[in-house]
Design a protein around this motif. Structure first.
Motif, PDB file in Angstrom:
ATOM      1  N   ARG A 172      -1.175  -4.090  -6.680  1.00 13.32           N
ATOM      2  CA  ARG A 172      -1.326  -3.546  -8.037  1.00 13.32           C
ATOM      3  C   ARG A 172      -2.410  -2.482  -8.133  1.00 13.32           C
ATOM      4  NH1 ARG A 172       0.656  -8.537  -8.370  1.00 13.32           N
ATOM      5  NH2 ARG A 172       2.265  -8.971  -9.928  1.00 13.32           N
ATOM      6  N   ALA A 173      -3.443  -2.580  -7.311  1.00 13.81           N
ATOM      7  CA  ALA A 173      -4.508  -1.576  -7.338  1.00 13.81           C
ATOM      8  C   ALA A 173      -3.975  -0.209  -6.925  1.00 13.81           C
ATOM      9  CB  ALA A 173      -5.654  -2.007  -6.418  1.00 13.81           C
ATOM     10  N   VAL A 174      -3.191  -0.169  -5.850  1.00 13.58           N
ATOM     11  CA  VAL A 174      -2.590   1.094  -5.404  1.00 13.58           C
ATOM     12  C   VAL A 174      -1.621   1.613  -6.461  1.00 13.58           C
ATOM     13  CG1 VAL A 174      -1.074   2.149  -3.671  1.00 13.58           C
ATOM     14  CG2 VAL A 174      -2.870   0.569  -2.959  1.00 13.58           C
ATOM     15  N   LEU A 175      -0.834   0.723  -7.045  1.00 16.57           N
ATOM     16  CA  LEU A 175       0.135   1.113  -8.068  1.00 16.57           C
ATOM     17  C   LEU A 175      -0.552   1.753  -9.265  1.00 16.57           C
ATOM     18  CD1 LEU A 175       3.101   1.016  -9.073  1.00 16.57           C
ATOM     19  CD2 LEU A 175       2.582  -1.251 -10.021  1.00 16.57           C
TER      20      LEU A 175
ATOM     21  N   ALA B 233       0.039   6.386   3.904  1.00 22.37           N
ATOM     22  CA  ALA B 233      -1.345   6.833   4.082  1.00 22.37           C
ATOM     23  C   ALA B 233      -2.327   5.772   3.580  1.00 22.37           C
ATOM     24  CB  ALA B 233      -1.569   8.145   3.342  1.00 22.37           C
ATOM     25  N   ALA B 234      -1.917   4.979   2.579  1.00 25.24           N
ATOM     26  CA  ALA B 234      -2.768   3.910   2.063  1.00 25.24           C
ATOM     27  C   ALA B 234      -2.846   2.726   3.022  1.00 25.24           C
ATOM     28  CB  ALA B 234      -2.252   3.442   0.699  1.00 25.24           C
TER      29      ALA B 234
ATOM     30  N   GLU C  19       4.127  -5.216   1.465  1.00 23.38           N
ATOM     31  CA  GLU C  19       3.354  -4.667   0.347  1.00 23.38           C
ATOM     32  C   GLU C  19       3.849  -3.268  -0.018  1.00 23.38           C
ATOM     33  OE1 GLU C  19      -0.867  -4.864   0.743  1.00 23.38           O
ATOM     34  OE2 GLU C  19      -0.850  -6.958   1.400  1.00 23.38           O
ATOM     35  N   PHE C  20       4.213  -2.505   0.979  1.00 19.63           N
ATOM     36  CA  PHE C  20       4.818  -1.184   0.741  1.00 19.63           C
ATOM     37  C   PHE C  20       6.068  -1.336  -0.125  1.00 19.63           C
ATOM     38  CE2 PHE C  20       7.822   2.128   1.575  1.00 19.63           C
ATOM     39  CZ  PHE C  20       7.106   3.282   1.825  1.00 19.63           C
ATOM     40  N   LEU C  21       6.945  -2.262   0.261  1.00 15.28           N
ATOM     41  CA  LEU C  21       8.204  -2.444  -0.470  1.00 15.28           C
ATOM     42  C   LEU C  21       7.960  -2.961  -1.886  1.00 15.28           C
ATOM     43  CD1 LEU C  21      10.294  -3.959   2.459  1.00 15.28           C
ATOM     44  CD2 LEU C  21      10.686  -1.741   1.363  1.00 15.28           C
ATOM     45  N   GLY C  22       7.030  -3.895  -2.048  1.00 13.70           N
ATOM     46  CA  GLY C  22       6.753  -4.428  -3.374  1.00 13.70           C
ATOM     47  C   GLY C  22       6.121  -3.407  -4.297  1.00 13.70           C
TER      48      GLY C  22
END
Length: 249
Positions: free
Chosen positions: A73-76, A165-166, A172-175
């Motif tokens: 959620r932080a990246v999102l 890159a993150a 986690e990428f897919l979610g």
């Protein structure tokens, strides 16, 4: 787009595109660019963006259902703020650019981003794990994703490059991407409707293509269980680059 105007070849392309959507939403997102190309080849490129959007939303709902627990959620939340300006810029661009200029401009930008990401990853060498991009890069990535998705449903390469890159692990990428695309595509729907890109006929076509999308989902889920992180990242980058190149044709 009128149902009566669709021949056998057009329907075959649409089915291939729907399978690609299902696979992209549950496995390697770069395949989604192939769906963009298939739809643009089957119907007028401008109309194809609206015809594909509801099908993408169905795929987004499936992806969120499967992968929602794995989202970062932080990246999102860092990525989303730049999307709205990009969407608005995309609406303006749709109003002034013809189909050829639109596709080739986006393809060139995304191909350049893919090359930059490959160079960055090579320069990083053995560096791995989570990496936080600067606010400027994050804002630019969100804006580019908003612009590309509004004009050609082609945000896949942009978000793929940013999330790789993150340093996100595969699930986690897919979610994270599942939630990102669901929110962004839902936000696009009013704009596409206001531009008359979504019609009754296109919704009927999308409904008929849902079984093909389901097949793509099954293939995608089976694929994810059989590949590791390194294979996933390589496939995501290669397919993103190929999809971007296809938009130049």
């Amino acid at each position: 787009m009128h149902l009566a105007d669709l021949g056998v070849a057009a329907w075959l392309l649409l089915v291939v595109g729907a399978i690609a959507v299902g696979f992209a939403k549950t496995a390697v997102g770069g395949v989604g660019a192939l769906a963009v190309v298939a739809f643009a080849a089957a119907v007028p490129a401008r109309n194809s963006t609206g015809a594909l959007l509801p099908l993408l939303l169905v795929g987004d709902i499936v992806a969120v259902t499967v992968y929602h627990r794995h989202a970062d959620r932080a990246v999102l939340m860092r990525l989303l703020p730049g999307v709205l300006p990009g969407l608005l810029l995309g609406v303006w661009f749709l109003a002034i650019a013809d189909d050829t200029v639109m596709r080739r401009t986006i393809g060139a930008i995304l191909l350049a981003m893919t090359a930059l990401q490959l160079w960055t990853r090579r320069s990083a060498g053995a560096q791995s794990g989570p990496r936080k991009s600067s606010p400027a890069i994050t804002l630019a990535a969100g804006g580019a994703a908003g612009f590309a998705t509004m004009t050609a449903n082609a945000a896949g390469p942009v978000t793929t490059l940013y999330l790789l890159a993150a340093g996100l692990p595969m699930l986690e990428f897919l979610g994270t991407s599942a939630w990102f695309y669901l929110l962004v595509n839902a936000a696009k729907l009013p704009f596409s409707a206001s531009l008359d890109l979504v019609s009754g006929d296109s919704l009927i076509v999308d409904a008929l293509l849902v079984p093909a999308l389901g097949l793509g989902v099954l293939i995608g889920l089976a694929t994810v269980r059989r590949i590791d992180q390194a294979q996933f990242e390589r496939a995501a980058l290669v397919l993103s680059g190929l999809g971007a190149a296809a938009l130049l044709l």
